[in-house]
Design a protein around this motif. Structure first.
Motif, PDB file in Angstrom:
ATOM      1  N   GLY A  39     -10.254 -67.738 -84.607  1.00 30.18           N
ATOM      2  CA  GLY A  39     -10.259 -67.919 -86.051  1.00 30.18           C
ATOM      3  C   GLY A  39      -8.944 -67.660 -86.744  1.00 30.18           C
ATOM      4  O   GLY A  39      -8.850 -67.786 -87.970  1.00 30.18           O
ATOM      5  N   THR A  40      -7.882 -67.318 -85.991  1.00 34.16           N
ATOM      6  CA  THR A  40      -6.592 -67.017 -86.623  1.00 34.16           C
ATOM      7  C   THR A  40      -5.488 -67.982 -86.212  1.00 34.16           C
ATOM      8  O   THR A  40      -4.519 -68.150 -86.956  1.00 34.16           O
ATOM      9  N   GLY A  41      -5.617 -68.586 -85.045  1.00 33.96           N
ATOM     10  CA  GLY A  41      -4.550 -69.438 -84.551  1.00 33.96           C
ATOM     11  C   GLY A  41      -3.383 -68.666 -83.968  1.00 33.96           C
ATOM     12  O   GLY A  41      -2.381 -69.262 -83.572  1.00 33.96           O
ATOM     13  N   ASP A  42      -3.496 -67.353 -83.910  1.00 33.66           N
ATOM     14  CA  ASP A  42      -2.439 -66.511 -83.362  1.00 33.66           C
ATOM     15  C   ASP A  42      -2.855 -66.007 -81.983  1.00 33.66           C
ATOM     16  O   ASP A  42      -3.980 -66.239 -81.526  1.00 33.66           O
ATOM     17  N   TYR A  43      -1.930 -65.321 -81.306  1.00 39.03           N
ATOM     18  CA  TYR A  43      -2.190 -64.802 -79.975  1.00 39.03           C
ATOM     19  C   TYR A  43      -2.136 -63.279 -79.996  1.00 39.03           C
ATOM     20  O   TYR A  43      -1.475 -62.665 -80.845  1.00 39.03           O
ATOM     21  N   MET A  44      -2.843 -62.672 -79.036  1.00 40.62           N
ATOM     22  CA  MET A  44      -2.943 -61.221 -78.967  1.00 40.62           C
ATOM     23  C   MET A  44      -1.609 -60.624 -78.525  1.00 40.62           C
ATOM     24  O   MET A  44      -0.913 -61.168 -77.666  1.00 40.62           O
TER      25      MET A  44
END
Length: 577
Positions: free
Chosen positions: A237-242
């Motif tokens: 849901g964010t389009g980012d990576y951990m």
């Protein structure tokens, strides 16, 4: 077990004694009128072809046919909810890694989705085998106890998500130990533990757990999912990576060496899962090598309609009534099956009117009752095929046709549950529990409500639902196990909440103390500035005082650092993948 699906129609059987009473009153009135004409024996002699018993027999035949038609409307059913079958197969426990690292997309569509597809295909290949499902990350719990209910296995599989686990990480040893204790006590049957993971074992102890499982006669198979080059872990849901604690993007790679060692220690094989079906075929071939044994399996079956027998009997009675004449047949006058009597046209007229009305409304009611059953059968086929959206549509049509059909409402809840529409599913299960009169089916509604609440970590609501289910079916081990698990998780949840509240209070107190110290230092600095005098050099006493203050402040700083280091660090903060 015999039952009526729509027992409300049985109230129509009250017409039977009512019509018998009408017939009796009419017969007495006709007898009184006949006495006005003369002696009854003389009148019988004047009417030699009139039978005394034929009208009675015809009346009771029609009454019996009417009773059978009413029983047909109530939809009699025969069957058993639970039956035991003998099957020859193996027992398999699947331990599925649902840590955040399984969201990596180096395997299409993702490691977790690919693993789910493999488990679903494995279930489709099973026929007489038993299967259980364990999910694990930093902790592990049984998602589905070992069973032969493949439909439930697929249903539970669809709801699996990394958010189910409060503690992240990868603890393979705990998953294997839990799988060892989840098998039945059957001896001589092949038992397989299938661990599906990317091999990032953060806790250790997996080799020892696999060796212990091998000693107990179980084979441990490891399916490695992912690539050895590694891939980033997307945040849904964010389009980012951990990212890790240092701010760098986490690259999760498959640890094949560790997977091979665990499989070798467990007496099984290691299989690398790629974007093809080779791993699936290799796993099927390995499971076929395990020894099979005949076991007793609990099978759930539906009730079968039994209205056909009552319909045939009613039809035969109506044909027999037509073949019997009111008057004696001159050709068969020597055959005395009935004695002579009088004709009762008024009772016949009333009876034919009732039969006509019943025959008129019966097709309409039968069509109404059968329509919702047809939609339910259609929905069952779609549900078994995995087409949950269309199954939901069919079940909703059945509910629209007959809102008081508990089976349609319950099946609609299952279709919504399979699509993760949990709030709507709980509403349908609540409605089904209110409509259902069969304790076994009613217990299933409460059980499913408990499963949904448990998946959302609503342990208080899940405990209440499981308690209601056990009141209706105290012998169900699965519900009892889930109830104990929810109580344990709720205790942990309450303890964590208390700990968090205590940490917040301690933090507030520490902040308050720091603020007080800062204020004291500011006041002291102001006093020092006021007391300062323009001297060319600092006195020895002032120098010692400043040095002591600096040493005391340094000591306080070191004490705070030691206190912070002694606080327990949570694993999911350091490594939450």
């Amino acid at each position: 077990m015999f039952r009526f699906e729509d027992p409300i129609y049985l109230w129509l059987l009250a017409l039977i004694p009512l019509l018998a009473l009408v017939r009796f009153v009419t017969y007495r009135n006709q007898k009184k009128r006949l006495r006005k004409f003369g002696d009854l024996k003389l009148l019988k002699a004047l009417m030699p072809d009139v039978s005394h018993f034929r009208p009675r027999v015809k009346f009771w035949l029609l009454l019996a046919a009417l009773a059978l038609l009413i029983v047909m409307l109530a939809r009699p059913q025969m069957g058993t909810k639970i039956s035991q079958e003998k099957r020859t197969g193996i027992e398999t426990i699947i331990a599925l890694d649902i840590s955040n690292s399984m969201l990596a997309e180096d395997i299409v569509p993702s490691r977790l989705d690919r693993s789910k597809m493999m488990v679903e295909n494995l279930v489709d290949h099973f026929t007489n085998d038993k299967i259980g499902l364990i999910v694990f990350a930093g902790d592990a719990f049984v998602q589905l106890p070992i069973t032969s209910d493949y439909v439930s296995a697929k249903m539970f599989l669809s709801s699996i998500d990394p958010s189910m686990m409060a503690t992240q990480g990868t603890d393979i040893a705990t998953a294997i130990n839990m799988a060892v204790s989840s098998f039945t006590q059957e001896e001589g049957i092949g038992k397989a533990i299938i661990v599906i993971t990317d091999g990032e074992d953060h806790e250790g102890g997996a080799l020892e757990a696999a060796e212990e499982a091998k000693k107990k006669g179980m084979s441990v198979y490891v399916l490695g999912v992912g690539s050895t080059q590694g891939a980033p872990i997307p945040i849904p849901g964010t389009g980012d990576y951990m990212k890790d604690n240092t701010g760098n993007t986490v690259m999760s790679a498959l640890n094949e060496d560790m997977c091979r060692q665990v499989a070798q220690a467990g007496g099984g094989v290691y299989i690398h899962v790629e974007n093809n079906s080779a791993a699936q075929q290799q796993l099927d071939n390995e499971l076929d090598k395990l020894s099979k044994k005949e076991t007793s399996t609990t099978v759930y079956s539906d009730y079968d309609e039994q209205f056909q027998a009552f319909g045939i009997l009613a039809l035969l009675l109506l044909i027999l009534e037509i073949c019997i004449f009111d008057r004696r047949n001159p050709l068969l006058k020597n055959l005395s099956l009935f004695k002579r009597g009088e004709r009762i046209p008024h009772a016949r007229l009333i009876l034919f009117a009732v039969i006509s009305l019943t025959s008129y409304f019966s097709p309409l009611t039968s069509a109404y009752a059968q329509t919702d059953r047809q939609y339910i059968r259609q929905g069952n086929k779609q549900f078994n095929a995995g087409d949950y959206p269309n199954a939901e549509v069919s079940y909703r049509k059945a509910v629209e046709k007959n809102p008081k059909n508990p089976q349609a409402v319950y099946n609609l809840g299952n279709a919504l549950m399979a699509q993760k529409k949990d709030s709507a599913a709980i509403e349908q299960f609540q409605n089904a529990s209110k409509l259902e009169t069969n304790p076994l089916r009613k217990y299933q509604s409460f059980h499913n409500m408990g499963v949904i609440c448990q998946s959302h970590k609503m342990y208080g609501e899940a405990i209440e639902a499981y308690k209601n289910a056990l009141r209706l079916n105290p012998t169900d081990d699965e519900t009892r196990y889930n109830l104990i698990l929810c109580k344990h998780e709720k205790e942990k949840q309450d303890q964590n909440k208390q700990k968090q509240d205590q940490d917040k209070q301690d933090q507030k107190q520490d902040d308050k103390k720091d603020q007080q110290k800062q204020d004291q230092n500011k006041d002291k600095d102001k006093q020092d500035k006021k007391q300062e005098q323009p001297k060319p050099q600092m006195s020895k006493d002032n120098a010692e005082q400043l040095l002591n203050a600096a040493m005391q402040q340094e000591k306080q700083t070191q004490d705070r650092m030691k206190k912070a280091q002694q606080q327990p660090q949570r694993r999911n903060i350091l490594k939450n993948w």
